[in-house]
Motif scaffolding. Structure first.
Motif, PDB file in Angstrom:
ATOM      1  N   ALA A  16       0.831  -1.204   0.000  1.00 41.12           N
ATOM      2  CA  ALA A  16       0.000   0.000   0.000  1.00 41.12           C
ATOM      3  C   ALA A  16       0.866   1.255   0.000  1.00 41.12           C
ATOM      4  O   ALA A  16       0.580   2.226  -0.713  1.00 41.12           O
ATOM      5  CB  ALA A  16      -0.924  -0.001   1.216  1.00 41.12           C
ATOM      6  N   GLY A  17       1.942   1.229   0.786  1.00 42.04           N
ATOM      7  CA  GLY A  17       2.839   2.378   0.818  1.00 42.04           C
ATOM      8  C   GLY A  17       3.520   2.611  -0.516  1.00 42.04           C
ATOM      9  O   GLY A  17       3.651   3.753  -0.973  1.00 42.04           O
ATOM     10  N   SER A  18       3.939   1.526  -1.164  1.00 46.20           N
ATOM     11  CA  SER A  18       4.586   1.646  -2.475  1.00 46.20           C
ATOM     12  C   SER A  18       3.616   2.209  -3.506  1.00 46.20           C
ATOM     13  O   SER A  18       3.972   3.084  -4.306  1.00 46.20           O
ATOM     14  CB  SER A  18       5.099   0.278  -2.932  1.00 46.20           C
ATOM     15  N   LEU A  19       2.378   1.699  -3.481  1.00 42.00           N
ATOM     16  CA  LEU A  19       1.374   2.195  -4.421  1.00 42.00           C
ATOM     17  C   LEU A  19       1.058   3.665  -4.160  1.00 42.00           C
ATOM     18  O   LEU A  19       0.850   4.446  -5.101  1.00 42.00           O
ATOM     19  CB  LEU A  19       0.104   1.353  -4.310  1.00 42.00           C
ATOM     20  N   THR A  20       1.047   4.048  -2.891  1.00 44.56           N
ATOM     21  CA  THR A  20       0.798   5.450  -2.544  1.00 44.56           C
ATOM     22  C   THR A  20       1.857   6.362  -3.139  1.00 44.56           C
ATOM     23  O   THR A  20       1.544   7.428  -3.686  1.00 44.56           O
ATOM     24  CB  THR A  20       0.770   5.615  -1.010  1.00 44.56           C
ATOM     25  N   VAL A  21       3.116   5.945  -3.048  1.00 46.00           N
ATOM     26  CA  VAL A  21       4.208   6.747  -3.607  1.00 46.00           C
ATOM     27  C   VAL A  21       4.080   6.854  -5.127  1.00 46.00           C
ATOM     28  O   VAL A  21       4.260   7.926  -5.715  1.00 46.00           O
ATOM     29  CB  VAL A  21       5.571   6.143  -3.223  1.00 46.00           C
ATOM     30  N   VAL A  22       3.744   5.735  -5.775  1.00 42.41           N
ATOM     31  CA  VAL A  22       3.587   5.737  -7.231  1.00 42.41           C
ATOM     32  C   VAL A  22       2.448   6.663  -7.650  1.00 42.41           C
ATOM     33  O   VAL A  22       2.588   7.483  -8.572  1.00 42.41           O
ATOM     34  CB  VAL A  22       3.334   4.307  -7.753  1.00 42.41           C
ATOM     35  N   VAL A  23       1.315   6.539  -6.971  1.00 45.35           N
ATOM     36  CA  VAL A  23       0.154   7.367  -7.311  1.00 45.35           C
ATOM     37  C   VAL A  23       0.453   8.843  -7.060  1.00 45.35           C
ATOM     38  O   VAL A  23       0.084   9.716  -7.862  1.00 45.35           O
ATOM     39  CB  VAL A  23      -1.083   6.918  -6.505  1.00 45.35           C
ATOM     40  N   MET A  24       1.133   9.143  -5.961  1.00 44.91           N
ATOM     41  CA  MET A  24       1.493  10.525  -5.669  1.00 44.91           C
ATOM     42  C   MET A  24       2.391  11.098  -6.765  1.00 44.91           C
ATOM     43  O   MET A  24       2.225  12.252  -7.185  1.00 44.91           O
ATOM     44  CB  MET A  24       2.199  10.613  -4.313  1.00 44.91           C
ATOM     45  N   SER A  25       3.319  10.290  -7.245  1.00 47.50           N
ATOM     46  CA  SER A  25       4.206  10.737  -8.326  1.00 47.50           C
ATOM     47  C   SER A  25       3.412  11.020  -9.597  1.00 47.50           C
ATOM     48  O   SER A  25       3.666  12.013 -10.295  1.00 47.50           O
ATOM     49  CB  SER A  25       5.272   9.671  -8.601  1.00 47.50           C
ATOM     50  N   LEU A  26       2.438  10.165  -9.895  1.00 49.36           N
ATOM     51  CA  LEU A  26       1.599  10.380 -11.075  1.00 49.36           C
ATOM     52  C   LEU A  26       0.754  11.643 -10.929  1.00 49.36           C
ATOM     53  O   LEU A  26       0.549  12.384 -11.904  1.00 49.36           O
ATOM     54  CB  LEU A  26       0.692   9.169 -11.298  1.00 49.36           C
ATOM     55  N   ILE A  27       0.275  11.901  -9.720  1.00 45.88           N
ATOM     56  CA  ILE A  27      -0.517  13.112  -9.478  1.00 45.88           C
ATOM     57  C   ILE A  27       0.333  14.356  -9.721  1.00 45.88           C
ATOM     58  O   ILE A  27      -0.098  15.303 -10.397  1.00 45.88           O
ATOM     59  CB  ILE A  27      -1.082  13.111  -8.044  1.00 45.88           C
ATOM     60  N   PHE A  28       1.550  14.356  -9.186  1.00 43.35           N
ATOM     61  CA  PHE A  28       2.443  15.494  -9.406  1.00 43.35           C
ATOM     62  C   PHE A  28       2.754  15.669 -10.888  1.00 43.35           C
ATOM     63  O   PHE A  28       2.798  16.792 -11.401  1.00 43.35           O
ATOM     64  CB  PHE A  28       3.738  15.314  -8.613  1.00 43.35           C
ATOM     65  N   ALA A  29       2.964  14.550 -11.577  1.00 39.26           N
ATOM     66  CA  ALA A  29       3.268  14.621 -13.007  1.00 39.26           C
ATOM     67  C   ALA A  29       2.093  15.206 -13.785  1.00 39.26           C
ATOM     68  O   ALA A  29       2.279  16.047 -14.679  1.00 39.26           O
ATOM     69  CB  ALA A  29       3.617  13.232 -13.535  1.00 39.26           C
ATOM     70  N   LEU A  30       0.876  14.787 -13.446  1.00 42.48           N
ATOM     71  CA  LEU A  30      -0.303  15.318 -14.126  1.00 42.48           C
ATOM     72  C   LEU A  30      -0.517  16.795 -13.816  1.00 42.48           C
ATOM     73  O   LEU A  30      -0.970  17.558 -14.668  1.00 42.48           O
ATOM     74  CB  LEU A  30      -1.546  14.523 -13.725  1.00 42.48           C
ATOM     75  N   CYS A  31      -0.196  17.187 -12.590  1.00 43.56           N
ATOM     76  CA  CYS A  31      -0.338  18.600 -12.222  1.00 43.56           C
ATOM     77  C   CYS A  31       0.632  19.473 -13.017  1.00 43.56           C
ATOM     78  O   CYS A  31       0.313  20.617 -13.369  1.00 43.56           O
ATOM     79  CB  CYS A  31      -0.098  18.782 -10.726  1.00 43.56           C
ATOM     80  N   LEU A  32       1.807  18.941 -13.304  1.00 43.31           N
ATOM     81  CA  LEU A  32       2.799  19.695 -14.075  1.00 43.31           C
ATOM     82  C   LEU A  32       2.506  19.661 -15.568  1.00 43.31           C
ATOM     83  O   LEU A  32       2.867  20.578 -16.304  1.00 43.31           O
ATOM     84  CB  LEU A  32       4.201  19.129 -13.817  1.00 43.31           C
ATOM     85  N   TYR A  33       1.829  18.590 -16.005  1.00 43.63           N
ATOM     86  CA  TYR A  33       1.546  18.429 -17.429  1.00 43.63           C
ATOM     87  C   TYR A  33       0.290  19.204 -17.795  1.00 43.63           C
ATOM     88  O   TYR A  33      -0.757  19.039 -17.183  1.00 43.63           O
ATOM     89  CB  TYR A  33       1.356  16.950 -17.758  1.00 43.63           C
ATOM     90  N   ARG A  34       0.396  20.043 -18.791  1.00 44.24           N
ATOM     91  CA  ARG A  34      -0.750  20.830 -19.245  1.00 44.24           C
ATOM     92  C   ARG A  34      -1.331  20.193 -20.499  1.00 44.24           C
ATOM     93  O   ARG A  34      -0.657  20.076 -21.513  1.00 44.24           O
ATOM     94  CB  ARG A  34      -0.334  22.279 -19.530  1.00 44.24           C
TER      95      ARG A  34
END
Length: 217
Positions: A14-32
């Motif tokens: 669960a912790g590993s998946l949380t880190v992966v999902v958080m990284s994807l969220i940050f990437a989407l926030c930066l991607y326009r």
């Protein structure tokens, strides 16, 4: 030692998946993207997954991933994050630190939607919070005489303060800000205060996940 814990335990996965999902969220926030609806939908899905995996790492996870407790905790965390997020964006980014004279039509529409979203989030937080408190605390004595109960009381107090600040802006501040530059400054200040209080709520919620609830003692 770290890899077996991450790969062989529910908490580690669960912790590993949380880190992966958080990284994807940050990437989407930066991607326009030009596809705003798809972009927002993807963000909402990722945020829901993040809330669920984060909830599974707390006390709700002990009941099983598909349990009612997990669903309630996921909604609770997602609602707190939504409330804190929209308020922070409104107070620190939309209105910002500059002395704006008036709200344009887009700002007004956004702030109205923000106010409605925050209201729905508060309702969800209250409902799920009552459920969690009932099953994890049980009695008033446990609320007053345990570290978990005291932390919960602090969290509730902060939520009440945030509700008062949000209510002021919704019913007094925002209507006045349409007509008065001075009122707009007050709205910005109250939003920023509310966001700080809500980050305190998030901190209290994080503390509760590592404390033993009275019902488990």
């Amino acid at each position: 030692m770290v890899w077996p814990m991450l790969s062989a335990t529910d908490y580690g996965r669960a912790g590993s998946l949380t880190v992966v999902v958080m990284s994807l969220i940050f990437a989407l926030c930066l991607y326009r993207s030009n596809h705003h609806r798809n972009h927002r939908f993807a963000l909402l899905i990722l945020l829901a997954i993040f809330a669920a995996t984060r909830a599974s790492m707390g006390h709700a996870g002990e009941a099983g991933f598909w349990s009612i407790a997990m669903a309630v905790e996921t909604v609770h965390l997602w609602s707190i994050g939504l409330w804190a997020g929209v308020v922070a964006v409104s107070g620190w980014q939309l209105l910002g630190m500059t002395a704006r004279d008036k709200l344009n039509i887009d700002d007004r529409h956004y702030l109205e939607r923000m106010s409605h979203a925050a209201m729905y989030a508060v309702i969800a937080i209250a409902a799920t919070g009552i459920y969690n408190s009932w099953f994890r605390v049980g009695t008033l004595a446990n609320l007053q005489n345990t570290s978990y109960g005291i932390t919960l009381l602090v969290k509730i107090a902060l939520v009440v303060v945030a509700i008062v600040l949000g209510g002021y802006n919704k019913y007094i501040g925002l209507p006045a800000a349409v007509r008065s530059p001075q009122a707009l400054k007050h709205v910005r200040m109250v939003l920023q205060m509310e966001s700080i209080v809500l980050f305190g709520v998030l901190a209290a919620a994080a503390m509760l996940t590592v404390q033993q609830p009275p019902s488990a003692m």
